[in-house]
Design an enzyme around this catalytic site. Structure first.
Site, PDB file in Angstrom:
ATOM      1  N   LYS A 149      46.193  34.474  45.608  1.00 11.56           N
ATOM      2  CA  LYS A 149      45.458  35.558  44.948  1.00 11.56           C
ATOM      3  C   LYS A 149      44.494  35.073  43.865  1.00 11.56           C
ATOM      4  CE  LYS A 149      49.194  38.735  46.071  1.00 11.56           C
ATOM      5  NZ  LYS A 149      50.280  39.596  45.626  1.00 11.56           N
ATOM      6  N   ASP A 161      47.785  43.382  51.593  1.00 12.45           N
ATOM      7  CA  ASP A 161      47.883  43.163  50.158  1.00 12.45           C
ATOM      8  C   ASP A 161      46.468  43.045  49.603  1.00 12.45           C
ATOM      9  OD1 ASP A 161      48.221  42.187  47.557  1.00 12.45           O
ATOM     10  OD2 ASP A 161      49.994  41.010  48.090  1.00 12.45           O
ATOM     11  N   HIS A 194      20.555  51.933  50.074  1.00 11.87           N
ATOM     12  CA  HIS A 194      21.502  52.441  49.070  1.00 11.87           C
ATOM     13  C   HIS A 194      20.986  53.717  48.419  1.00 11.87           C
ATOM     14  CE1 HIS A 194      24.866  49.608  48.743  1.00 11.87           C
ATOM     15  NE2 HIS A 194      24.026  48.758  49.302  1.00 11.87           N
TER      16      HIS A 194
END
Length: 402
Positions: free
Chosen positions: A231, A306, A396
């Site tokens: 992580k 996760d 966008h």
């Protein structure tokens, strides 16, 4: 004890949030009590958080502590995405993406359309492993080297001990074994099947270390010494790999580049070189890509992975070549920790997303890895095309701010 009494005890500090379950008749009642306590304490109304269909009794046993409800994130699909993989077998997929970023699904969808028209993306799993690296302290550098040799000499015995803790995990090697002064960082490398495997390798490694502590006077400082690396962005994971190491590539004919991406192979190659390679190098980035994390995050949220492992999934390299007007485009991801069983994949919404992909349950994790890397290529290709064509801000403005 009724609901009002429990809430009052929480307010008075006479009870902790985790103790509510002991005094509640059901999981749902405990959730309601905690939520009402938070509402009263913070002067808020959690009408939406309290509205859910997940089986919270199951979730509270293995996925969450002190639950008060659920959040909802919009989920869309991109596709069809044709993947020519070892496990995906020239099939079309519709990929669920959970995100609140406007324009992301549309962008990935454009990439999927380009890929499918070009005949599909090639995807392969190069490697498959999960790691755990404790930090061990010796009395001196000399003894640290002796302990390093102890691991090397006893590997077969350690392998047997580690594998006695799991039906699926296999200890492949302990490498590299880093020595810094009197500290040793042995990196245990396992295969873990369809499970992402962090809990599995942690338990197995702890069992192995019992023998070390019995046979030597080494000291275990921490079961994780950050050389795993879990992580966090890291060079060792970029080089050695972790989770699934995957690659995908495609050749897109000149006419499709022009019609679908509104640009040229030459322009995409220059953007990739200047942005993803040189720009990343000069800024010290470990992700030589445009936005792997966008697709990884959206797939992870949709399928119960996760979410903290997005930081590892964002590592990787995008390459592009102009082949006489045709575009060769590839993405390589060395560190993709994913699962099709266990953890958040058991949540019903996540399981349904995995069902959409045909990868729910055992035996499907490598197929899932091919789908993930192909989706990453689709999103990366679309963004690079938009940048090369000068269309990013317009997209966008039209989609992200609609």
């Amino acid at each position: 004890m009724d609901k009002k009494d429990i809430i009052q005890k929480l307010k008075n500090g006479e009870m902790k949030l985790y103790e509510v379950d002991k005094y509640s008749s059901s999981t749902e009642q405990a959730i309601d009590i905690r939520r009402e306590f938070i509402e009263e304490t913070t002067n808020t109304k959690l009408n939406t958080i309290s509205n859910y269909t997940l089986d919270m009794e199951s979730a509270s046993k293995k996925n969450i502590e002190n639950p008060i409800g659920t959040i909802q994130i919009p989920i869309g699909v991109a596709g069809p995405l044709r993947i020519n993989g070892e496990y995906t077998e020239n099939k079309d997929f519709y990929v669920p993406l959970a995100t609140s970023e406007g324009a992301l699904v549309a962008s990935v969808n454009r990439g999927c359309s380009t890929i499918t028209e070009a005949g599909g993306v090639n995807a392969r799993v190069i490697d498959d492993k999960m790691t755990r690296a404790p930090v061990i302290k010796a009395k001196s550098g000399v003894q640290a080297i002796e302990i390093k040799k102890w691991f090397e000499d006893n590997f077969q015995k350690l392998k047997k001990i580690a594998e006695s803790t799991t039906n699926h995990g296999k200890l492949l090697k302990i490498d590299p074994m880093l020595v810094v002064g009197n500290y040793i960082y042995p990196r245990f490398v396992y295969s873990t099947g369809d499970s992402m495997g962090m809990n599995m390798v942690t338990i197995a490694t702890e069992k192995v270390l019992e023998l070390l502590l019995n046979e030597t006077d080494a000291q275990l400082i921490a079961l994780s010494g950050n050389a795993c690396v879990d992580k966090k962005p890291s060079s060792i994971n970029l080089v050695e790999g972790r989770g699934k190491t995957v690659i995908a590539d495609i050749i897109i004919p000149e006419e499709i580049v022009k019609n679908k991406l509104k640009t040229t192979a030459e322009a995409i190659v220059e953007v990739n070189t200047a942005k993803n390679l040189i720009g990343s190098a000069i800024s010290g980035s470990m992700g030589f890509n445009a936005h792997f994390a966008n697709m990884i995050g959206a797939i992870f949220l949709a399928t119960g992975q996760d979410i903290a492992h997005v930081v590892e999934g964002s590592l990787g390299i995008t390459t592009a070549e102009d082949r006489d007007g045709d575009l060769y485009f590839s993405v390589t991801m060395p560190d993709l920790p994913i699962a099709t069983i266990g953890g958040g994949t058991s949540l019903k919404t996540a399981n349904e997303s995995l069902e959409i992909l045909g990868v729910a349950g055992s035996g499907n994790v490598k197929k899932f890895a091919e789908i993930v890397i192909a989706t990453v290529l689709a999103g990366e290709l679309s963004l690079m095309g938009a940048l090369a064509a000068g269309h990013l801000a317009r997209a966008h403005k039209e989609l992200g701010r609609a």
